[in-house]
Design a protein around this motif. Sequence first.
Motif, mmCIF file in Angstrom:
data_model
loop_
_atom_site.group_PDB
_atom_site.id
_atom_site.type_symbol
_atom_site.label_atom_id
_atom_site.label_comp_id
_atom_site.label_asym_id
_atom_site.label_seq_id
_atom_site.Cartn_x
_atom_site.Cartn_y
_atom_site.Cartn_z
ATOM 1 N N SER A 164 -7.962 -0.628 -0.524
ATOM 2 C CA SER A 164 -7.602 0.522 0.284
ATOM 3 C C SER A 164 -7.702 0.113 1.755
ATOM 4 O O SER A 164 -8.477 -0.776 2.104
ATOM 5 C CB SER A 164 -8.588 1.647 -0.043
ATOM 6 N N LEU B 55 -3.971 0.743 -2.447
ATOM 7 C CA LEU B 55 -3.302 -0.427 -3.028
ATOM 8 C C LEU B 55 -2.196 -0.021 -3.997
ATOM 9 O O LEU B 55 -2.380 0.874 -4.823
ATOM 10 C CB LEU B 55 -4.345 -1.266 -3.766
ATOM 11 N N PHE C 62 0.833 -1.199 0.000
ATOM 12 C CA PHE C 62 0.000 0.000 0.000
ATOM 13 C C PHE C 62 0.871 1.253 0.000
ATOM 14 O O PHE C 62 1.988 1.236 0.496
ATOM 15 C CB PHE C 62 -0.886 0.042 1.245
#
Lengths: 383, 683
Positions: free
Chosen positions: B348, B297, B282
Amino acid sequence: MTNYLIRRVGQMVLTLFLIVTLTFFLVQAQPGDYATFYSLNPDIPAEAREQIKASFGLDKPLWQQYLVHMKNTFTGNFGISFGHYPRPVLEVLAERLPRTVVLFLSATAVSFYVGFFLGKAIAWRRGGVLEYAATISGATLFTAFTPAFALMMIWIFAFKLGWLPVGKFLDPLIWRGAEVSANHVFSYMLATAAVFIVFAFLTLLAARKLGRLGAGRTPFLVIAAGAAVVPMAWAFTGVGYLALDILRHMILPIATLTLISFAGTMLLTRNSMLETMREDYVMAARAKGLPEKVVRDRHAARNALLPVITSLVYSLIFAIDGSVIIEAVFSWPGTGMTLLEAVRSEDLPLVMGSIVFIGLFSLLAHVIVDVLYVYLDPRIRYQ
Amino acid sequence: MRPAGWLAVCILTLCLFALLGCTPEVVREEVVREVEVVVTATPGPGGSAQTGQTSGQAPDPTPGQQTAAATPQPAATTSAAPTTTDATENVYQLGISADMTTTNYWAYLGPDGTIWNLYVLGGSKPSLYSYSAQRYDWVPSLASDFPTPLAEETVGGETLWTTEVPLKQGVKWSDGNEVTAEDFVFTAHTVADLELSGNWPSIVDPEYFDHAEALDSHRLKIYFKQEPGLARWQFGMAFMPIFPRAYWEPIVAEAKQAGEIVEQQKALYAHVPEREPTGGGFGFVKWERGAFAEKELNPDYYFTDSVVAQYANGAYAESKPGAYEFAAYGEPGGDKTLEYTVGPYADSAIYSIYGSQDATVLALKKGDIDFMLNPLGLSRGLQEQIEGEDGLAVIENASDGMRYLSFNFRKEPMGNKAFRQAVATLIDKEFLTSTVLQGVALPMYTTVPEGNRAWYNPDVPLIGKGLSRGERISQAVQLMKDAGFTWETEPRISEDGRFVEQAGEGLKMPNGEPMPAMEILAPSPGYDPLRSTFAIWIERWLNEVGIPVRADLTGFNLIVDKVFTRQDFDMWILGWKLTAYPDYLESFFHSRHSGLEGHNPGGYNNPEFDRLADQLLAETDLEAARQQVFEMQVFLAEDLPYVVLFDTPLVEAFRSGRVDYPYTETWGGLQSASGMPALVHFK
């Protein structure tokens, strides 16, 4: 008046001096060594610690430390926050202030409106069901244990019914793509409120100047029209949905604060009204055959307003302090929570900065109230 | 309507709300699952998941064997506002209890080393090596294999120790640049040049690190001033987070122009990164102060689809089709203890900040968050609340801490080994933890927790374990008598051996002087009721045999000040968070740390132990280090500079109706891997 103001400002500076002194020695009196907290914090680079030590005179005797601290405070240097290194304390406080001000100003305004409205009503109709119901429920809520009551409100309205969010001041899923920060939106909201209040004040002032032309419902219609413009204006900013999200998150804390605190204003208004109602001019107004509503609202309530306004102004200014409990329970990161976090993490510069900051605003509140008295009550004159 | 009417409406509405609120809950979720309660207590061999600091954090070890089950994520909840969340997105929502203080990774490992920064920022920087999941094996990460053995080399007339590390090819930052040896060199030299503080010196120790050079883009050579032990190299610098040079080089260059070294550090720490390239699963995208932080991501994450397998025979295997294969610690084969495929499966990760644990738990129950991150875990009361909820799972893991009683060796009788052993014998940890504290704490005996299997010595004598009250007193009295202590009146135990009928009186030390009155400094009940309870009972048990001791329950800061700053104390009770690689034994017990502000304020001084501790620091061989740690534990169990008292299990909860993890049994809980954002998958 000018002489009086100068004298009051002088007193204010003296009191601030005492607050700073008291804060300094209270921190000194706590277990452990104050200088050690500053100078041995392992997270701060050794050279930076030396710099802090020198700038705060921590290698000097206590009285010299005190003098350096006093000089720093009065030159606006509250130091650097340990927990937010290397951000200055003032910057951290300035960041948190708008959130607290928006929430607590709104809550105070709502609470006072409800309290004043009910106080006026129960004084006018003494002994009725309304008086008993409002007094008992108000007193009960007033004495409720705040954290438990706030959690109960969350449990009912956010968790069980799912109508409102569980704390916080925004929904991350809505804000994740936002181009502006929450502080910007809070600032816009404050600016909107300030502009609207000035507009309403000027409208009422103009109505008074216009005499008969401005009488009746016209000024209120103008204010209502102004209020209608506000959402339209927000719609054009592109961030209206963000403000709406904040407002949605404000409902529960405001409702909680209102329920907890409206009784104070209500009882104050009631007592003040009862005294005013015994005045001759109220009897005269009745004798003239004026409608009850006019006697109550124009003659009695207006004169009973003075102590209530005093209380309101104090509350408004103390709004910057927020409430540690309410902010913690509703996860509202304002000045109250900042103070709590600073105490927990032993961020002493931030603790001392917060206390002095709150003290300063409290003193300002007193001066503002004194000045406001003159405006509200023509009988008062300061020599 | 008249005011009375309005009030009546309001009261009726409130009553209605209360009535609705009190009715049985409507099941709003379509997926209803039974509550799972998983009780585990298993750390693994190898090094530490996290130091008290943060450098060795288990790097979200990588995900499970199941492929992403893309359950559509409900869209945003406010009808009035346009949502910014796509209905097909998987947003992993985590609750944290305090805000971050920085987004600058340099500052996070420097002055802003908080656990909350770690939770959000952790895992975004690659490192040469890392720990494996659960077992904590030392395995390559950015490195493609183990390093070459340390060798002496003369450079410019100076003798240095060197090692070479091969790097994986094709690993990229999220901006498309390749992660190379130059990035490592840049990072290490920045730390050294700017003399960064906080956790940095334990990662890049200036007493050891000389310089590094890139032999080519994917081969690195590191030079040490002296031979680095495991703690300095394998469990230190090899875990250094590597920064993207292309992004940071101009910022560091500007910071170096800031003047004095402290100003340079400040300039670097004050920089607010924007869209900094990530090398993890991330990348950090947003921080709304006081509200939430978000990571997005990284679609180019190199390790996505890597398969990790661990075997019962100790073997570790990792592979990515068409990219790399790696195996170590034996031949992969036989029963697999763990297997998973690396994600991330979430688009996310959002970290929402809640002001209290109660609010976080309500958010979890309501479905606003999937997992709550808290280094202390859940309190018992909240655990019980959650255990009754559908779609939620509660897990319990061993934590990585210890609470202890320690002595001032400079004063008598604390410097007397028999006295310390007698004290240890008298403390009934099982009774306190199970009967008095009702299981919220677990008794502990050794300075290396039993859960830390690779380093725990099972043959260490456990003084006082399993004794009855009478046996404890008899044994303690005997120990002291053998050492020359005498009583005017010896303590007398009841016939059933369950209590003391006559407390000991007139206790004299071996030199004939009366036993002085002593004080145990312990945290007050407001700060830690567990340690204060222990202190009160220890006072009682010691008084029963005639040892005049008083528990002084006081502020944490005062204890720290008296013990570490001024060394003005008799005994104290505090606690430590421990690393998996137990080099802390050297920090806590080597005599060189017994000065003011040192970690050995009691002044324990055993030359034999010091020798072992020095060896451990210099040791480069894992197995030899293990033997040294075993020996050190025996010394500590007999000399008892610490009487280890107890630890608390770590309880956590997650929304099992929505998310799943490849494993939940891990030392320090899921929070030790920051909630595994790169491993979690959705149902």
